[in-house]
Design an enzyme around this catalytic site. Sequence first.
Site, PDB file in Angstrom:
ATOM      1  N   ASP A 171       0.722   3.608   4.355  1.00 53.70           N
ATOM      2  CA  ASP A 171      -0.360   4.345   3.696  1.00 53.70           C
ATOM      3  C   ASP A 171      -1.498   4.577   4.690  1.00 53.70           C
ATOM      4  O   ASP A 171      -2.091   5.650   4.733  1.00 53.70           O
ATOM      5  CB  ASP A 171      -0.859   3.608   2.448  1.00 53.70           C
ATOM      6  CG  ASP A 171      -1.179   2.150   2.716  1.00 53.70           C
ATOM      7  OD1 ASP A 171      -0.608   1.554   3.662  1.00 53.70           O
ATOM      8  OD2 ASP A 171      -2.000   1.574   1.995  1.00 53.70           O
ATOM      9  N   ARG A 189      -5.319   0.659  -6.867  1.00 48.03           N
ATOM     10  CA  ARG A 189      -4.225   1.344  -6.180  1.00 48.03           C
ATOM     11  C   ARG A 189      -3.754   2.545  -6.993  1.00 48.03           C
ATOM     12  O   ARG A 189      -3.137   3.461  -6.460  1.00 48.03           O
ATOM     13  CB  ARG A 189      -3.046   0.384  -5.964  1.00 48.03           C
ATOM     14  CG  ARG A 189      -3.333  -0.777  -5.019  1.00 48.03           C
ATOM     15  CD  ARG A 189      -2.029  -1.510  -4.719  1.00 48.03           C
ATOM     16  NE  ARG A 189      -2.226  -2.842  -4.185  1.00 48.03           N
ATOM     17  CZ  ARG A 189      -2.341  -3.136  -2.889  1.00 48.03           C
ATOM     18  NH1 ARG A 189      -2.322  -2.190  -1.992  1.00 48.03           N
ATOM     19  NH2 ARG A 189      -2.482  -4.391  -2.490  1.00 48.03           N
ATOM     20  N   PHE A 222     -14.278   2.687   4.844  1.00 53.36           N
ATOM     21  CA  PHE A 222     -13.384   1.888   3.994  1.00 53.36           C
ATOM     22  C   PHE A 222     -12.893   2.804   2.873  1.00 53.36           C
ATOM     23  O   PHE A 222     -13.685   3.413   2.158  1.00 53.36           O
ATOM     24  CB  PHE A 222     -14.149   0.690   3.421  1.00 53.36           C
ATOM     25  CG  PHE A 222     -13.313  -0.161   2.509  1.00 53.36           C
ATOM     26  CD1 PHE A 222     -12.192  -0.832   2.983  1.00 53.36           C
ATOM     27  CD2 PHE A 222     -13.650  -0.300   1.170  1.00 53.36           C
ATOM     28  CE1 PHE A 222     -11.422  -1.618   2.143  1.00 53.36           C
ATOM     29  CE2 PHE A 222     -12.886  -1.090   0.316  1.00 53.36           C
ATOM     30  CZ  PHE A 222     -11.768  -1.744   0.814  1.00 53.36           C
ATOM     31  N   VAL A 223     -11.571   2.930   2.755  1.00 54.24           N
ATOM     32  CA  VAL A 223     -11.009   3.859   1.770  1.00 54.24           C
ATOM     33  C   VAL A 223     -10.134   3.137   0.747  1.00 54.24           C
ATOM     34  O   VAL A 223      -9.493   2.125   1.073  1.00 54.24           O
ATOM     35  CB  VAL A 223     -10.183   4.979   2.460  1.00 54.24           C
ATOM     36  CG1 VAL A 223     -11.088   6.007   3.096  1.00 54.24           C
ATOM     37  CG2 VAL A 223      -9.205   4.423   3.494  1.00 54.24           C
ATOM     38  N   GLY A 247       0.769  -1.245   0.000  1.00 57.39           N
ATOM     39  CA  GLY A 247       0.000   0.000   0.000  1.00 57.39           C
ATOM     40  C   GLY A 247       0.797   1.289   0.000  1.00 57.39           C
ATOM     41  O   GLY A 247       0.368   2.289  -0.563  1.00 57.39           O
ATOM     42  N   ASP A 268      -4.926   1.277  10.398  1.00 59.69           N
ATOM     43  CA  ASP A 268      -6.363   0.995  10.533  1.00 59.69           C
ATOM     44  C   ASP A 268      -6.609   0.350  11.896  1.00 59.69           C
ATOM     45  O   ASP A 268      -6.911   1.023  12.873  1.00 59.69           O
ATOM     46  CB  ASP A 268      -6.770   0.090   9.365  1.00 59.69           C
ATOM     47  CG  ASP A 268      -8.269  -0.066   9.232  1.00 59.69           C
ATOM     48  OD1 ASP A 268      -8.967   0.056  10.247  1.00 59.69           O
ATOM     49  OD2 ASP A 268      -8.754  -0.330   8.122  1.00 59.69           O
ATOM     50  N   ASP A 291      -5.895  -0.570  -1.856  1.00 59.77           N
ATOM     51  CA  ASP A 291      -6.565  -1.429  -2.839  1.00 59.77           C
ATOM     52  C   ASP A 291      -7.999  -1.771  -2.464  1.00 59.77           C
ATOM     53  O   ASP A 291      -8.428  -1.630  -1.314  1.00 59.77           O
ATOM     54  CB  ASP A 291      -5.787  -2.736  -2.998  1.00 59.77           C
ATOM     55  CG  ASP A 291      -5.952  -3.657  -1.786  1.00 59.77           C
ATOM     56  OD1 ASP A 291      -5.664  -3.217  -0.666  1.00 59.77           O
ATOM     57  OD2 ASP A 291      -6.392  -4.807  -1.973  1.00 59.77           O
TER      58      ASP A 291
HETATM   59  C1  PRP Z   1      -2.944  -2.487   4.535  1.00 58.00           C
HETATM   60  C2  PRP Z   1      -2.188  -1.172   4.601  1.00 58.00           C
HETATM   61  C3  PRP Z   1      -1.466  -1.238   5.915  1.00 58.00           C
HETATM   62  C4  PRP Z   1      -2.364  -2.120   6.756  1.00 58.00           C
HETATM   63  C5  PRP Z   1      -3.103  -1.267   7.758  1.00 58.00           C
HETATM   64  O1  PRP Z   1      -2.111  -3.499   4.108  1.00 58.00           O
HETATM   65  O2  PRP Z   1      -1.310  -1.027   3.516  1.00 58.00           O
HETATM   66  O3  PRP Z   1      -0.198  -1.832   5.795  1.00 58.00           O
HETATM   67  O4  PRP Z   1      -3.315  -2.731   5.868  1.00 58.00           O
HETATM   68  O5  PRP Z   1      -4.072  -1.999   8.445  1.00 58.00           O
HETATM   69  P1  PRP Z   1      -3.955  -2.392   9.977  1.00 58.00           P
HETATM   70  O6  PRP Z   1      -3.589  -1.144  10.730  1.00 58.00           O
HETATM   71  O7  PRP Z   1      -5.348  -2.860  10.302  1.00 58.00           O
HETATM   72  O8  PRP Z   1      -2.944  -3.467  10.132  1.00 58.00           O
HETATM   73  P2  PRP Z   1      -2.622  -4.938   3.594  1.00 58.00           P
HETATM   74  O9  PRP Z   1      -2.333  -5.942   4.665  1.00 58.00           O
HETATM   75  O10 PRP Z   1      -4.039  -4.830   3.133  1.00 58.00           O
HETATM   76  O11 PRP Z   1      -1.678  -5.221   2.387  1.00 58.00           O
HETATM   77  P3  PRP Z   1      -1.414  -4.250   1.128  1.00 58.00           P
HETATM   78  O12 PRP Z   1      -0.593  -3.092   1.639  1.00 58.00           O
HETATM   79  O13 PRP Z   1      -0.667  -5.113   0.193  1.00 58.00           O
HETATM   80  O14 PRP Z   1      -2.747  -3.787   0.595  1.00 58.00           O
END
Ligand code: PRP
Length: 187
Positions: free
Chosen positions: A105, A170, A157-158, A49, A108, A164
Amino acid sequence: MTELLKINGDIFEIFITEEQIRGRIKELAARISDDYAGRIPIFIGVLNGSFIFLSDLIREISVDCEIDFFKLSSYGDAKISSGQVKLLKDLNCQVSGRDIIVVEDIVDSGLSIAFTKKIIEKENPKSLKFVSLLLKKGIPKIDFAVDYVGFEIPSDFVIGYGLDYAQKVRNLKSIYRLSPQGTVKPE
Ligand code: PRP
């Protein structure tokens, strides 16, 4: 700029524009550059991300810096975290004795950033800070501060600008959020 997007039956509305993102990144980069004057930090992007944010951020940084990447996954194709973070790619750089800035990025649930902190602290960095473009309000799973935050946002949800939806979108230049209205507005 498209105001509404329909993806797999879900409606997304524009949330943070390209211009707002660009402006905020300049502000964050100015603060980071001041804070790291005379040092050479390593920016560690958490893939996938963060790759767009990291590349825009470091181009606004005015001190010498290096980069490396972690690859984590906790969401897969889902909108809600699986609750388990997996390390899919480790770092290549030497962390010991260096000033590390982890680039996310979005924070959450906080699981990914907490996992990252644990791994990096084991390697004895000289300092460790975190920058995240987005931070969800009221995160339950971290007991430390995110040092540099682009935008604090509610729990919508963003997607877009690196974030993604089932691995796609993305490449959107702005950030969109799931619309509460759920239907496309008439043209
Ligand atoms: C997403 C984002 C963060 C993480 C945040 O990654 O890029 O790294 O989730 O969420 P959290 O605070 O609940 O852990 P994801 O695991 O979806 O992988 P990606 O970056 O490949 O989309």
